[in-house]
Design a protein around this motif. Structure first.
Motif, PDB file in Angstrom:
ATOM      1  N   PHE A 195      25.259  36.667 -11.292  1.00 18.60           N
ATOM      2  CA  PHE A 195      24.099  37.556 -11.363  1.00 18.60           C
ATOM      3  C   PHE A 195      24.160  38.455 -12.588  1.00 18.60           C
ATOM      4  O   PHE A 195      25.214  38.642 -13.202  1.00 18.60           O
ATOM      5  CB  PHE A 195      23.990  38.406 -10.090  1.00 18.60           C
ATOM      6  N   THR A 196      23.000  39.002 -12.929  1.00 14.19           N
ATOM      7  CA  THR A 196      22.913  40.047 -13.945  1.00 14.19           C
ATOM      8  C   THR A 196      22.235  41.267 -13.349  1.00 14.19           C
ATOM      9  O   THR A 196      21.391  41.146 -12.449  1.00 14.19           O
ATOM     10  CB  THR A 196      22.120  39.595 -15.190  1.00 14.19           C
ATOM     11  N   ILE A 197      22.624  42.420 -13.829  1.00 12.65           N
ATOM     12  CA  ILE A 197      21.934  43.670 -13.516  1.00 12.65           C
ATOM     13  C   ILE A 197      21.535  44.281 -14.847  1.00 12.65           C
ATOM     14  O   ILE A 197      22.399  44.639 -15.659  1.00 12.65           O
ATOM     15  CB  ILE A 197      22.815  44.637 -12.718  1.00 12.65           C
ATOM     16  N   GLU A 198      20.259  44.353 -15.087  1.00 17.72           N
ATOM     17  CA  GLU A 198      19.739  44.903 -16.341  1.00 17.72           C
ATOM     18  C   GLU A 198      19.248  46.324 -16.075  1.00 17.72           C
ATOM     19  O   GLU A 198      18.303  46.530 -15.324  1.00 17.72           O
ATOM     20  CB  GLU A 198      18.610  44.027 -16.869  1.00 17.72           C
TER      21      GLU A 198
ATOM     22  N   ILE B 240      17.082  45.875 -12.812  1.00 13.06           N
ATOM     23  CA  ILE B 240      16.605  44.559 -12.382  1.00 13.06           C
ATOM     24  C   ILE B 240      17.826  43.713 -12.016  1.00 13.06           C
ATOM     25  O   ILE B 240      18.714  43.485 -12.843  1.00 13.06           O
ATOM     26  CB  ILE B 240      15.812  43.865 -13.500  1.00 13.06           C
ATOM     27  N   TYR B 241      17.874  43.267 -10.775  1.00 12.63           N
ATOM     28  CA  TYR B 241      18.964  42.406 -10.269  1.00 12.63           C
ATOM     29  C   TYR B 241      18.451  40.973 -10.249  1.00 12.63           C
ATOM     30  O   TYR B 241      17.422  40.684  -9.635  1.00 12.63           O
ATOM     31  CB  TYR B 241      19.360  42.877  -8.874  1.00 12.63           C
ATOM     32  N   ASP B 242      19.164  40.077 -10.914  1.00 14.02           N
ATOM     33  CA  ASP B 242      18.687  38.704 -11.066  1.00 14.02           C
ATOM     34  C   ASP B 242      19.828  37.727 -10.816  1.00 14.02           C
ATOM     35  O   ASP B 242      20.871  37.796 -11.474  1.00 14.02           O
ATOM     36  CB  ASP B 242      18.127  38.506 -12.481  1.00 14.02           C
ATOM     37  N   ILE B 243      19.649  36.835  -9.844  1.00 13.85           N
ATOM     38  CA  ILE B 243      20.643  35.786  -9.559  1.00 13.85           C
ATOM     39  C   ILE B 243      20.335  34.597 -10.456  1.00 13.85           C
ATOM     40  O   ILE B 243      19.280  33.965 -10.323  1.00 13.85           O
ATOM     41  CB  ILE B 243      20.603  35.386  -8.075  1.00 13.85           C
ATOM     42  N   THR B 244      21.240  34.282 -11.355  1.00 14.13           N
ATOM     43  CA  THR B 244      20.997  33.215 -12.322  1.00 14.13           C
ATOM     44  C   THR B 244      21.587  31.877 -11.894  1.00 14.13           C
ATOM     45  O   THR B 244      21.213  30.836 -12.430  1.00 14.13           O
ATOM     46  CB  THR B 244      21.572  33.601 -13.693  1.00 14.13           C
TER      47      THR B 244
END
Length: 392
Positions: free
Chosen positions: A188-191, A291-295
């Protein structure tokens, strides 16, 4: 005995394993591998479907009315420069079969050869899937196993069987056990977005994304200790942090990258919910946004008791002793056979392939090698387990 038959085609298995090893291809780019697989299946009189999930190959061997058993192998390699000095080492710079998928593909081709000679009532579905290691540039972020499920490859299947070679397990042993054996896993990323300002002259005019990131990282460490039962396995790790562009400027953006893992789907959902809530609410508390995004994601690889009972009995018969069927703790590694195993009762076996402790390396190591002498055993296990499940 089917093991003796597998040993009789050992040269066939090794020929293909070494060819695939020398010509590795990354996920969703296994064009030459798929072409060779399809040609071998066609030579058995099967009608393989190509281009399934981009580069996958699927073929049904039908011999009368009965259940459908899926046998699966993964075909993709890794973006790793090989360091083995094998005579058939990778001919492609910076790509190698450091996880042994070349062996998996060769063993499943061998199993097709064996099953072609057997009498049974039902269907064996041979699944050669792409992109187990990653979702690469898939527009939906599906790895190969998930994309195959989305393309209905598992429709009509009663049981599914797969195998992974393990170079850190002694040769001549297997592990076939019920329950979760590999974790659900997210990348995941947290932007984090703030507001830039002069860090020395007017810091009060900005919203510091680095301060927010520091708080988020700290709070994420409470998830496992305070939101997950001590009897459950879970991990949340931040691996990279990037942000800021000058020492005297309040950063307006920070990007965190990490992984979360769990041995149950329910626990995995708790991790996702808490990561999202902590990131967004912490950022809001300081005047920013997140913004939490599961890549990338994998389900839990879970073995079904009924399928395991059959697979374990077959393993003991092939190994010649129940002592060679070992139990190992579930691993927090991930495997995208999980998507198929979430659809139908399945068994995922582990095959010991250690050469010797002093020269063995773990999966994904540039110098990973395996003991080719165990490949007929894996081939026989795939074929015999399929036949035994069909009789149920």
């Amino acid at each position: 005995m089917i093991l003796e038959k597998a040993k009789s085609i050992q040269s066939y298995i090794l020929e293909h394993r070494r060819h695939f090893h020398a010509h590795p291809e990354l996920g969703y780019k296994e064009f030459q591998t798929a072409e060779r697989v399809a040609a071998e299946l066609s030579a058995l009189g099967l009608e393989p479907r190509t281009g399934v999930a981009v580069t996958g190959v699927v073929a049904d061997m039908v011999k009368g009315e009965g259940p459908t058993i899926a046998l699966r192998a993964d075909m993709d390699a890794l973006p790793i420069q090989e360091q083995t000095s094998l005579p058939f080492q990778s001919t492609v710079p910076n790509i190698s079969h450091a996880c042994g998928h070349d062996a998996h593909t060769a063993m499943l081709l061998g199993a097709a050869q064996l099953l072609h000679q057997e009498d049974f009532q039902g269907t064996i579905r041979f699944i050669f899937q792409p992109a187990e290691e990653n979702n690469y540039d898939d527009p939906d972020r599906y790895s190969g196993g998930e994309r195959m499920v989305k393309e209905q490859v598992m429709d009509g299947v009663d049981y599914a069987v797969a195998l992974h070679q393990v170079p850190m397990m002694p040769s001549g042993v297997m592990s076939v056990q019920e329950g979760p054996i590999m974790a659900a896993a997210d990348i995941f990323t947290i932007e984090i977005h703030g507001k830039a300002s002069h860090g020395g002259l007017s810091p009060e005019m900005g919203v510091d994304a680095i301060v927010i990131a520091a708080q988020v990282i700290s709070q994420l460490q409470t998830i496992v200790t305070r939101n997950i039962s001590p009897t459950e396995a879970a991990v949340v790790s931040i691996g990279t942090i990037n942000g800021g562009f000058a020492p005297n400027v309040v950063a307006d953006k920070v990007v965190l990258e990490g992984t979360s893992r769990a041995l149950s789907q329910a626990t995995m959902q708790v991790l996702r919910d808490r990561i999202s809530a902590i990131a967004k609410q912490t950022a809001e508390m300081y005047g920013g946004t997140a913004i939490y995004d599961i890549t990338q994601h994998y389900d839990v690889t879970e073995n079904h008791p009924e399928a395991v009972k059959v697979g374990a009995e077959v393993a003991v018969g092939l190994l010649g002793s129940a002592e060679r069927l070992i139990r190992i703790p579930p691993t927090m590694g991930a495997e995208d056979f999980s998507f198929m195993a979430q659809q139908v009762p399945s068994v995922f076996g582990l095959l010991g392939s250690m050469i010797a402790p002093e020269v063995s390396h773990s999966l994904h190591h540039p110098a990973m090698t395996l003991n080719e002498e165990v490949l007929p055993l894996g081939t026989a296990w795939l074929a015999e387990t399929a036949l035994a499940l069909m009789k149920k």
